[in-house]
Design a protein around this motif. Sequence first.
Motif, PDB file in Angstrom:
ATOM      1  N   GLY A  73       0.833  -1.196   0.000  1.00 58.12           N
ATOM      2  CA  GLY A  73       0.000   0.000   0.000  1.00 58.12           C
ATOM      3  C   GLY A  73       0.868   1.246   0.000  1.00 58.12           C
ATOM      4  N   LEU A  74       0.357   2.306   0.603  1.00 54.13           N
ATOM      5  CA  LEU A  74       1.141   3.531   0.751  1.00 54.13           C
ATOM      6  C   LEU A  74       2.040   3.412   1.978  1.00 54.13           C
ATOM      7  CD1 LEU A  74      -1.618   6.234   0.113  1.00 54.13           C
ATOM      8  CD2 LEU A  74       0.332   5.766  -1.379  1.00 54.13           C
ATOM      9  N   ASP A  75       3.313   3.727   1.825  1.00 55.42           N
ATOM     10  CA  ASP A  75       4.256   3.799   2.939  1.00 55.42           C
ATOM     11  C   ASP A  75       4.698   5.237   3.126  1.00 55.42           C
ATOM     12  OD1 ASP A  75       4.145   1.073   3.281  1.00 55.42           O
ATOM     13  OD2 ASP A  75       6.314   0.789   3.260  1.00 55.42           O
ATOM     14  N   VAL A  76       5.159   5.565   4.327  1.00 52.85           N
ATOM     15  CA  VAL A  76       5.691   6.892   4.618  1.00 52.85           C
ATOM     16  C   VAL A  76       7.193   6.896   4.347  1.00 52.85           C
ATOM     17  CG1 VAL A  76       6.054   8.644   6.397  1.00 52.85           C
ATOM     18  CG2 VAL A  76       3.907   7.353   6.332  1.00 52.85           C
ATOM     19  N   PHE A  77       7.650   7.914   3.622  1.00 56.44           N
ATOM     20  CA  PHE A  77       9.068   8.075   3.283  1.00 56.44           C
ATOM     21  C   PHE A  77       9.542   9.457   3.717  1.00 56.44           C
ATOM     22  CE2 PHE A  77       7.432   4.864   0.497  1.00 56.44           C
ATOM     23  CZ  PHE A  77       8.464   3.956   0.338  1.00 56.44           C
ATOM     24  N   ALA A  78      10.851   9.590   3.882  1.00 55.40           N
ATOM     25  CA  ALA A  78      11.442  10.870   4.262  1.00 55.40           C
ATOM     26  C   ALA A  78      12.650  11.149   3.389  1.00 55.40           C
ATOM     27  CB  ALA A  78      11.856  10.852   5.729  1.00 55.40           C
ATOM     28  N   THR A  79      12.903  12.437   3.132  1.00 53.05           N
ATOM     29  CA  THR A  79      14.089  12.837   2.379  1.00 53.05           C
ATOM     30  C   THR A  79      14.492  14.237   2.799  1.00 53.05           C
ATOM     31  OG1 THR A  79      15.046  13.104   0.160  1.00 53.05           O
ATOM     32  CG2 THR A  79      12.761  13.769   0.429  1.00 53.05           C
ATOM     33  N   ASN A  80      15.782  14.504   2.776  1.00 58.30           N
ATOM     34  CA  ASN A  80      16.314  15.810   3.155  1.00 58.30           C
ATOM     35  C   ASN A  80      16.222  16.764   1.968  1.00 58.30           C
ATOM     36  OD1 ASN A  80      17.948  17.987   4.064  1.00 58.30           O
ATOM     37  ND2 ASN A  80      19.077  16.591   5.382  1.00 58.30           N
ATOM     38  N   ILE A  81      15.613  17.934   2.166  1.00 57.42           N
ATOM     39  CA  ILE A  81      15.476  18.908   1.067  1.00 57.42           C
ATOM     40  C   ILE A  81      16.164  20.225   1.409  1.00 57.42           C
ATOM     41  CG2 ILE A  81      13.380  17.859   0.152  1.00 57.42           C
ATOM     42  CD1 ILE A  81      11.796  20.120   1.527  1.00 57.42           C
ATOM     43  N   LYS A  82      17.213  20.164   2.216  1.00 62.19           N
ATOM     44  CA  LYS A  82      17.956  21.375   2.554  1.00 62.19           C
ATOM     45  C   LYS A  82      18.542  22.008   1.298  1.00 62.19           C
ATOM     46  CE  LYS A  82      19.219  20.036   7.264  1.00 62.19           C
ATOM     47  NZ  LYS A  82      20.328  19.671   8.184  1.00 62.19           N
ATOM     48  N   ASN A  83      18.633  23.336   1.330  1.00 61.81           N
ATOM     49  CA  ASN A  83      19.207  24.110   0.219  1.00 61.81           C
ATOM     50  C   ASN A  83      18.426  23.942  -1.076  1.00 61.81           C
ATOM     51  OD1 ASN A  83      21.379  24.914   1.946  1.00 61.81           O
ATOM     52  ND2 ASN A  83      22.367  22.942   1.551  1.00 61.81           N
ATOM     53  N   GLY A  84      17.160  23.565  -0.958  1.00 61.16           N
ATOM     54  CA  GLY A  84      16.319  23.465  -2.148  1.00 61.16           C
ATOM     55  C   GLY A  84      16.683  22.337  -3.079  1.00 61.16           C
ATOM     56  N   LYS A  85      17.409  21.326  -2.572  1.00 71.06           N
ATOM     57  CA  LYS A  85      17.780  20.184  -3.403  1.00 71.06           C
ATOM     58  C   LYS A  85      16.851  19.006  -3.112  1.00 71.06           C
ATOM     59  CE  LYS A  85      22.676  21.341  -3.946  1.00 71.06           C
ATOM     60  NZ  LYS A  85      24.087  20.864  -3.797  1.00 71.06           N
ATOM     61  N   TYR A  86      16.492  18.308  -4.175  1.00 74.34           N
ATOM     62  CA  TYR A  86      15.541  17.201  -4.046  1.00 74.34           C
ATOM     63  C   TYR A  86      16.133  15.899  -4.573  1.00 74.34           C
ATOM     64  CZ  TYR A  86      12.596  21.248  -3.289  1.00 74.34           C
ATOM     65  OH  TYR A  86      12.086  22.413  -2.792  1.00 74.34           O
ATOM     66  N   ASP A  87      17.463  15.764  -4.401  1.00 80.41           N
ATOM     67  CA  ASP A  87      18.155  14.590  -4.924  1.00 80.41           C
ATOM     68  C   ASP A  87      18.677  13.683  -3.826  1.00 80.41           C
ATOM     69  OD1 ASP A  87      20.086  16.270  -3.925  1.00 80.41           O
ATOM     70  OD2 ASP A  87      21.416  16.150  -5.656  1.00 80.41           O
ATOM     71  N   GLY A  88      18.237  13.904  -2.585  1.00 83.63           N
ATOM     72  CA  GLY A  88      18.708  13.099  -1.475  1.00 83.63           C
ATOM     73  C   GLY A  88      18.077  11.717  -1.452  1.00 83.63           C
ATOM     74  N   ALA A  89      18.569  10.884  -0.556  1.00 86.99           N
ATOM     75  CA  ALA A  89      18.044   9.527  -0.422  1.00 86.99           C
ATOM     76  C   ALA A  89      16.580   9.568   0.000  1.00 86.99           C
ATOM     77  CB  ALA A  89      18.854   8.758   0.605  1.00 86.99           C
ATOM     78  N   ILE A  90      15.779   8.670  -0.586  1.00 83.19           N
ATOM     79  CA  ILE A  90      14.381   8.507  -0.205  1.00 83.19           C
ATOM     80  C   ILE A  90      14.334   7.340   0.776  1.00 83.19           C
ATOM     81  CG2 ILE A  90      12.021   8.214  -1.013  1.00 83.19           C
ATOM     82  CD1 ILE A  90      13.427  10.681  -2.155  1.00 83.19           C
ATOM     83  N   VAL A  91      14.080   7.626   2.048  1.00 84.75           N
ATOM     84  CA  VAL A  91      14.220   6.630   3.106  1.00 84.75           C
ATOM     85  C   VAL A  91      12.850   6.194   3.615  1.00 84.75           C
ATOM     86  CG1 VAL A  91      15.168   6.166   5.391  1.00 84.75           C
ATOM     87  CG2 VAL A  91      16.445   7.582   3.772  1.00 84.75           C
ATOM     88  N   ASN A  92      12.592   4.893   3.579  1.00 88.34           N
ATOM     89  CA  ASN A  92      11.380   4.334   4.177  1.00 88.34           C
ATOM     90  C   ASN A  92      11.546   4.391   5.699  1.00 88.34           C
ATOM     91  OD1 ASN A  92       9.561   2.218   5.310  1.00 88.34           O
ATOM     92  ND2 ASN A  92       9.116   1.817   3.154  1.00 88.34           N
ATOM     93  N   VAL A  93      10.574   5.004   6.417  1.00 92.23           N
ATOM     94  CA  VAL A  93      10.729   5.205   7.859  1.00 92.23           C
ATOM     95  C   VAL A  93      10.538   3.916   8.644  1.00 92.23           C
ATOM     96  CG1 VAL A  93       9.981   7.601   7.661  1.00 92.23           C
ATOM     97  CG2 VAL A  93       8.308   5.835   8.311  1.00 92.23           C
TER      98      VAL A  93
END
Length: 654
Positions: free
Chosen positions: A370-390
């Motif tokens: 189903g849907l899982d919750v993920f987290a990623t760091n978006i500091k400095n307006g960058k959206y290329d960080g790791a997508i981490v399953n919590v």
Amino acid sequence: MTKRTLLPLSIFIFFLGFIGHAQVDKSASKQERLVTKADEQYQNYSFSPAIDIYKRILDKGYTSADLLKKLGNSYYFNANYNEAAKIYKRLVLEFPSDVSPEYFFRYSQTLKSLGDYENANLAMSKFIEMTSEDARAKAFEGEKDYLGDIEKNSGRYNLTPFAYNSPYSDFAPSFYKEGVIFSSDRDTGNLARYRHTWNSKDFLDLYKVNVDSVSMDDVVKFGDKLNTRLHESTSITTKDGETLYFTRNNYVEGKYVKDEEGVIRLKIFKATLKDGIWTDIEELPFNSDKYSVAHPALSKDEKTLYFASDMKGTFGESDIFKVAINKDGTFGTPINLGTNINTEARETFPFVTSEDVLYMSSDGHPGLGGLDVFATNIKNGKYDGAIVNVGEPVNSKMDDFTFIFNEESRKGFFASNRAGGLGADDIYALVETIPLKLECEQQITGTVRDRITNEVLVGATVKVIDENNDEILSTITDSEGNYSLTLDCYKGNFVRALTQGYVPSEEYLEKSDSKPKIIDFYLERDKVTAGFGDDLAKLLQLSTIYFDFDKYNIRKDSELEVEKVIAAMEKYPSLKVKVNSHTDSRGRDSYNLWLSQKRAESTVNYMISKGIAKERLQGEGFGETKLMNNCSNGVKCSAADHELNRRSEFIILE
């Protein structure tokens, strides 16, 4: 998550591609009428009555790929994954040629929700086979041990059920002053008039409650003018509590608005608090009657609004976008957050913390089901960080969504339709006991040496280059030729060594764990320094050019090595080479002398055919006169030992 018009945000566009008519026997008029009636309900997203009719048809022994697809989808988008899995299984077994990739993806998701990860991975492998370029396929292939990675992130939260859940659907919590706002369909007062046929549930309203309340009576509807007879949900307020953004069905001047397909889209509305009353309710300018915009979230400086949408430019069923909030209250142009965050599936329900961590729900990134919750760091307006399953316990085999988190108190809330809840969807309070790690540091060490002499190279540069060919960091080797670097192991990186007078060398590192790694570099000089009689093959560190027994043609595995010699001769036009060829001891001496000459000629002719001038090449055969080992006449040797003597050498003449 109980599926309804509001929640599976771009479900409408998704379904337009699948709406059709079941193929039935024209003679079965009653059955045909039932199919038509079911299709009408399906086209109107009235999945609950559509399920009832499709089941009746199926129970009578009639089936088709179209019917199974629609019945499976009806279960899937009502989160009845157990029944959806059964129907999708019949679809892939009975009508394999009619199954598009998306159905294998959904089948995999339903199996995950049942805990059958082995068969879920098999279904996902079939999906990858059919759509290797899909971001979901790439993510799955890049995270072969995704369950192990999720397990590593698990156990970081303590959960307790929200004290104000009802037997109905409660979700979409949002921090508000000393309490929370949330969405619920607990109001059954207008059951007959307002019940929604997507899932036979009531429409949603916004409610609020203070966290220190002691009674369910303290749960009250939020704002007299905010709630309508359609859906309201997923809200966010500014820090001063005076501006509210919230999601609502397309509703204008007391009437709902449908698109050309008859779908009531989702829109984000803005309201202002004046004298204790929410007023000036207006929709945002980038809303549309043709697509949905929903689930608002604010950046910590409140200058950026994040949301989910299926507008033009969306990669999947719904993507996360951002838009600038200007000083004068106007808005910029929405921008998609890109393919690192968004997939061809659903990314939705964004939330941004005070430390610039973006939380979202997705069924496109590898998860538990189903849907899982993920987290990623978006500091400095960058959206290329790791997508981490919590990880668990926030994520489960079912839908987990609308996650919010206060980094100062380490507390938050989210919603889930997992088993054991009070209602269809339930809110859970959480406390983070172990901080989620969004960075992965890996120590890389090694030595840089001359490839021929093995001499250490002092002052050589070692760089880290990312997959976009941008230099991330660099260092130089010390007095012993050693270097040390720390890089982000959640990303793929190139480690490159270079110094003057040598050809650069690099190694690619895929995403990995944080275990230290040693990478030694052996650099080749960019000029060959050699004299008369040296073996060029040894200087170039080539593999030996071998021949098959009693053969003199160039073997396929030796062509690459000969090509390296050719490349060296092309680079150095004055270089002249003599090819010395040899045989093993088997056979007559005179025959071996002839055979070796043919091997020398074969090698020379091959190089001439590749453009090397004839006058720069010589060839001579030595038969069995220069053996590499003791495998002479009469000595019993293995085939591998004999092969060592069937070779060619490249002796520098000039």
